[in-house]
Scaffold this active site. Structure first.
Site, PDB file in Angstrom:
ATOM      1  N   ARG A  17       0.819  -1.221   0.000  1.00 40.06           N
ATOM      2  CA  ARG A  17       0.000   0.000   0.000  1.00 40.06           C
ATOM      3  C   ARG A  17       0.855   1.274   0.000  1.00 40.06           C
ATOM      4  O   ARG A  17       0.608   2.164  -0.818  1.00 40.06           O
ATOM      5  CB  ARG A  17      -0.987  -0.032   1.177  1.00 40.06           C
ATOM      6  CG  ARG A  17      -2.086  -1.079   0.986  1.00 40.06           C
ATOM      7  CD  ARG A  17      -2.915  -1.254   2.232  1.00 40.06           C
ATOM      8  NE  ARG A  17      -2.104  -1.753   3.343  1.00 40.06           N
ATOM      9  CZ  ARG A  17      -2.515  -1.825   4.602  1.00 40.06           C
ATOM     10  NH1 ARG A  17      -3.734  -1.388   4.918  1.00 40.06           N
ATOM     11  NH2 ARG A  17      -1.739  -2.299   5.547  1.00 40.06           N
ATOM     12  N   ASN A  35      -6.286  -2.564   1.816  1.00 39.43           N
ATOM     13  CA  ASN A  35      -6.400  -4.019   1.794  1.00 39.43           C
ATOM     14  C   ASN A  35      -7.873  -4.357   1.858  1.00 39.43           C
ATOM     15  O   ASN A  35      -8.619  -3.788   2.648  1.00 39.43           O
ATOM     16  CB  ASN A  35      -5.724  -4.636   3.032  1.00 39.43           C
ATOM     17  CG  ASN A  35      -4.217  -4.693   2.893  1.00 39.43           C
ATOM     18  OD1 ASN A  35      -3.690  -4.625   1.785  1.00 39.43           O
ATOM     19  ND2 ASN A  35      -3.526  -4.818   4.004  1.00 39.43           N
TER      20      ASN A  35
END
Ligand SMILES: [Zn+2]
Ligand SMILES: [Zn+2]
Length: 808
Positions: A17, A35
């Site tokens: 990320r 996520n």
């Protein structure tokens, strides 16, 4: 323009990320990344060329430890509201794709540099990690991979770590972030004392340097550790583990130290330094360690540290023998309460810490054979990374695996998720670990199998466990008798809700995510009573061959499955098999001639007894302490069985050459026979050549196994060097394989050969076989993603059962 992007693969727990945010910000895009379930979900807004550049970056770049399997993109033409800037949004659940759970990642280069740098605030911090490295699966409790779902949740971040966690950098969103001030702490339990932190470490180093044994809490369990250069200490370790002759692996602080001792190819060094950091079986150039370490092996299992703690210990003490803390054949101990207190006659101290281990994981073992990676034990660093299957499976499946080197798998879509290795299921502790890991993986992956697969053997513990864990009962449907497939109850048919639905509007970013999660969860509830899931019984050696077919996407092949034991469709014990495999059906084209041998608990440790039986089949006799009993048993056919096992033939040859008459671990007789053969090459012993006699009344003119044992014994008694005979035997087996494959090629016009089964852990035999086959223009395939031994069985079972369920 707005894009919705789904990234599938190993993308959680690897700093993916922050990587996405950095790339998006570089280009000047707005949006978010998060996520979601087991995948990464991105919304990006910007000009078309910028978005295309962003996609290109995602396709070509990723942080270390990440593996991208697929990127799915859709243009959002609705009024999707995105926040200003580019942010990392809170995680949310989803059951739309099976998650790819992160495997443990060994200490990375940057963390190792910080560990060694006196200026760094994590100088000599044993639990150092970052977004690209650290424990993952061994401390993993629930998806998504976030701090509150791992064993680190009990450690509250200090202000400095909190800042690093939120700011850009290597530890941005690093879930295992911690430091001297806020992370797990070392302690050393000695006889009558307990030390903490630095004092614990320093004392542990003193103990090790003094030549004493320590129990050390590693990533996946406790390990027994001692100096590799102290034979008397290593001997004491052998007594402690009740391990007589099986070689130990040695951990080194740097690859240069390994290169000094062993040949290390590019592929081998890549494996040694890989994030999986397995034990790599290497060829030593000189004998640096005593026999107490390597026993009779001609190889050395070497590996590099996977954690800060191991890096520090090997740097401060030197090469260390590192082995799982358990008794031989038992599973690795991993819970603090199971570790016996140190004592004068065991280990001097326990070096432990206060972070829990959730999944016991042994060190993985690999080697490079014929330029390919052979995985001998697939555990820490590899588990739970799935094996990619090239083609989608028709239905989701759970396969129970075998009893020795046991490992099960879940498989669904394009992925098979093999479990860690549980060892021999005869041990109650192994069964407990198997059951616990079944519950865990089943919950984390959320797979709902439509079909179950197990070995044909009626008495396998794995079959019993399968029945107990899945609630299925009754006889399995026998695989070879299934022609048109197995009818599935409609409710349990595979869920194909892949691409389209995932892009649908139920996935909205940020604030609404929680509500949607609830909705998704409700929709998931089964509305009808679940019918019993059908079970398919898969023949052992067919499963071995199918595991190779699944790995390499082969629609058909000639299969050579050589191992110790597997239940045959005729009730005999198979193990020297030649198949033609077409789709999921197979025909047994040829096999090593059957020989009757006595059954018994210790038969696998008694090559001399096996040799006796092979000779008896030719009417010969040999000296044996139980000859009267054996003769009577064979004559009356009581407590005996017939087998075409190649593993047993290797045992018998090893015994008649007086190389190994009693073994201390599974496969030892074959390993010593291979060593003798390798020595014949190295010492240029006068060559000998063998011609196998055909079995008179047996299938397809295969060699007569009993006559091979008799002839080799005669040659040995006549004075031929046993090393030359060992080599001649290996060469003749390789030639036989090529010959049989050629016959099958004539019949089916098939030139792809799959080699599998534990016998192919024999490097010399594998090299000779591959050379003999390639010389005849065969293309050879071997297991590279799962073990060729029974550790890889479950993949083959899953592959066959899933395709049969659909009715191929
Ligand atoms: Zn790192
Ligand atoms: Zn901290």
């Amino acid at each position: 323009m707005k894009l919705e992007i789904i990234v599938l693969g190993m993308v959680q727990g690897v700093g993916y990320r922050p990587f996405v945010r950095t790339q998006a910000e570089k280009i000047g895009l707005e949006g978010l990344v998060r996520n979601r379930g087991g995948f990464v979900h991105i919304f990006a807004s910007g000009d078309e060329p910028d978005l295309l550049a962003f996609l290109e970056t995602l396709k070509t770049m990723s942080p270390p430890g990440a593996h991208i399997h697929d990127i799915r993109v859709r243009v959002r033409e609705d009024n999707l509201a995105l926040p200003k800037g580019f942010s990392i949004a809170p995680s949310s659940e989803s059951s739309l794709f099976l998650p790819i759970l992160p495997a443990d990642i060994a200490i990375c280069e940057q963390c190792a540099a910080e560990l060694a740098s006196a200026e760094d605030r994590r100088y000599e911090y044993p639990f150092i990690s970052c977004a690209s490295c650290g424990p993952r699966y061994s401390i993993f409790r629930d998806i998504p991979y976030d701090r509150e779902n791992i064993a680190m949740s009990v450690f509250e971040m200090c202000p400095s770590c909190r800042m690093e966690y939120t700011e850009e950098g290597r530890r941005c969103h690093a879930q295992t972030i911690s430091c001297h001030d806020c992370g797990p702490r070392l302690s050393l339990i000695t006889i009558g004392d307990r030390l903490a932190d630095r004092g614990a470490y320093d004392e542990a180093v003193r103990y090790l340097a003094d030549g004493r044994i320590l129990s050390v809490k590693g990533i996946g369990g406790y390990q027994l550790v001692c100096r590799a250069d102290r034979p008397e200490t290593v001997e004491a370790l052998r007594r402690l583990k009740r391990r007589d002759r099986k070689p130990f692996a040695v951990m080194f602080s740097a690859i240069e130290e390994i290169r000094e001792i062993c040949e290390v190819s590019d592929k081998e060094s890549e494996l040694l330094e890989s994030p999986m950091r397995p034990i790599v079986i290497l060829r030593p150039r000189r004998h640096a360690f005593s026999k107490s370490v390597v026993a009779d092996s001609r190889f050395l299992g070497a590996f590099l540290p996977s954690t800060g703690l191991h890096q520090m210990l090997t740097s401060d003490v030197g090469p260390l023998v590192v082995t799982s803390h358990n008794l031989s054949d038992d599973p690795i101990l991993y819970r603090d309460e199971d570790i016996p207190a140190p004592s004068e006659d065991s280990y001097a101290a326990v070096l432990t810490h206060n972070r829990a281990i959730d999944v016991p994981l042994d060190d993985s073992v690999v080697r490079v054979t014929c330029g390919r990676v052979q995985i001998l034990r697939r555990s820490r660093g590899y588990v739970p990374t799935p094996v990619y299957l090239h083609k989608e499976l028709p239905v989701a499946v759970f396969a129970a695996g075998g009893d020795l080197k046991s490992s099960f798998c879940f498989a669904s879509g394009e992925f098979c998720y093999p479990s860690t290795s549980f060892g021999d299921l005869e041990s109650l502790a192994s069964q407990t670990n198997y059951a616990r890991e079944y519950e865990r993986m089943s919950r984390l992956l959320g797979v709902k199998p439509a079909i179950l697969a197990k070995d044909l053997h009626p008495d396998y513990f794995a079959g019993e466990l399968l029945a107990r864990l899945t609630g299925s009962s009754g006889e399995p449907i026998r695989e070879p008798e299934v022609e048109g497939g197995v009818d599935l109850p409609e409710e349990s048919a595979a869920d194909d809700s892949m691409t389209d639905e995932v892009m649908s509007d139920d996935i909205l970013p940020t604030t609404v995510a929680a509500e949607n999660t609830d909705a998704a969860a409700t929709a998931e509830e089964p509305s009808v009573e679940t019918p019993a899931i059908p079970v398919i019984g898969v023949q052992h050696h067919h499963a071995h061959i199918a595991s190779v077919m699944a790995e390499h996407n082969l629609s058909s092949c000639i299969g050579v499955a050589f191992d110790g034991t597997g239940y045959g469709t005729d009730g005999n014990v198979w193990g020297g098999e030649f198949f033609h495999a077409d789709g999921v059906l197979f025909t047994r084209e040829a096999y090593l001639s059957n020989v009757r041998i006595v059954a018994g608990d210790d038969i696998l440790r008694r090559p001399d007894t096996i040799a006796y039986c092979y000779l008896a089949a030719t009417g010969e006799d040999m000296r044996h302490e139980d000859s009267d009993l054996l003769r009577a048993a064979l004559r009356n056919k009581t407590l005996t069985f017939k087998t075409s096992s190649m593993g047993r033939l290797f045992d018998a040859i090893s015994a008649v050459l007086e190389i190994c008459e009693r073994s201390t671990f599974e496969g030892e007789a074959a390993i010593l026979l291979e060593n003798a053969a390798a020595e014949a090459v190295a010492c240029e012993v006068a060559p000998f050549s063998l011609h196998f006699a055909k079995a008179r009344d047996k299938d397809e003119g295969m060699p007569d196994a009993a006559a091979i044992v008799r002839d080799i014994r005669y040659a040995y008694l006549a004075g031929i060097d046993r090393r030359a005979l060992a080599l001649a035997f290996h060469a003749a087996i390789a030639e036989t394989i090529a010959l049989e494959c050629d016959k099958i090629r004539g019949k089916y016009d098939e030139s792809r050969v799959a080699l599998s089964g534990g016998v192919f852990a024999n490097v010399l035999l594998t090299e000779l076989t591959v050379a003999a086959l390639e010389k005849q223009n065969f293309t050879v395939y071997m297991n590279e993603a799962v073990p060729c031994n029974d550790g890889g069985l479950a993949l083959g079972q899953a592959y066959i059962a899933s395709h049969l369920a659909k009715g191929v």
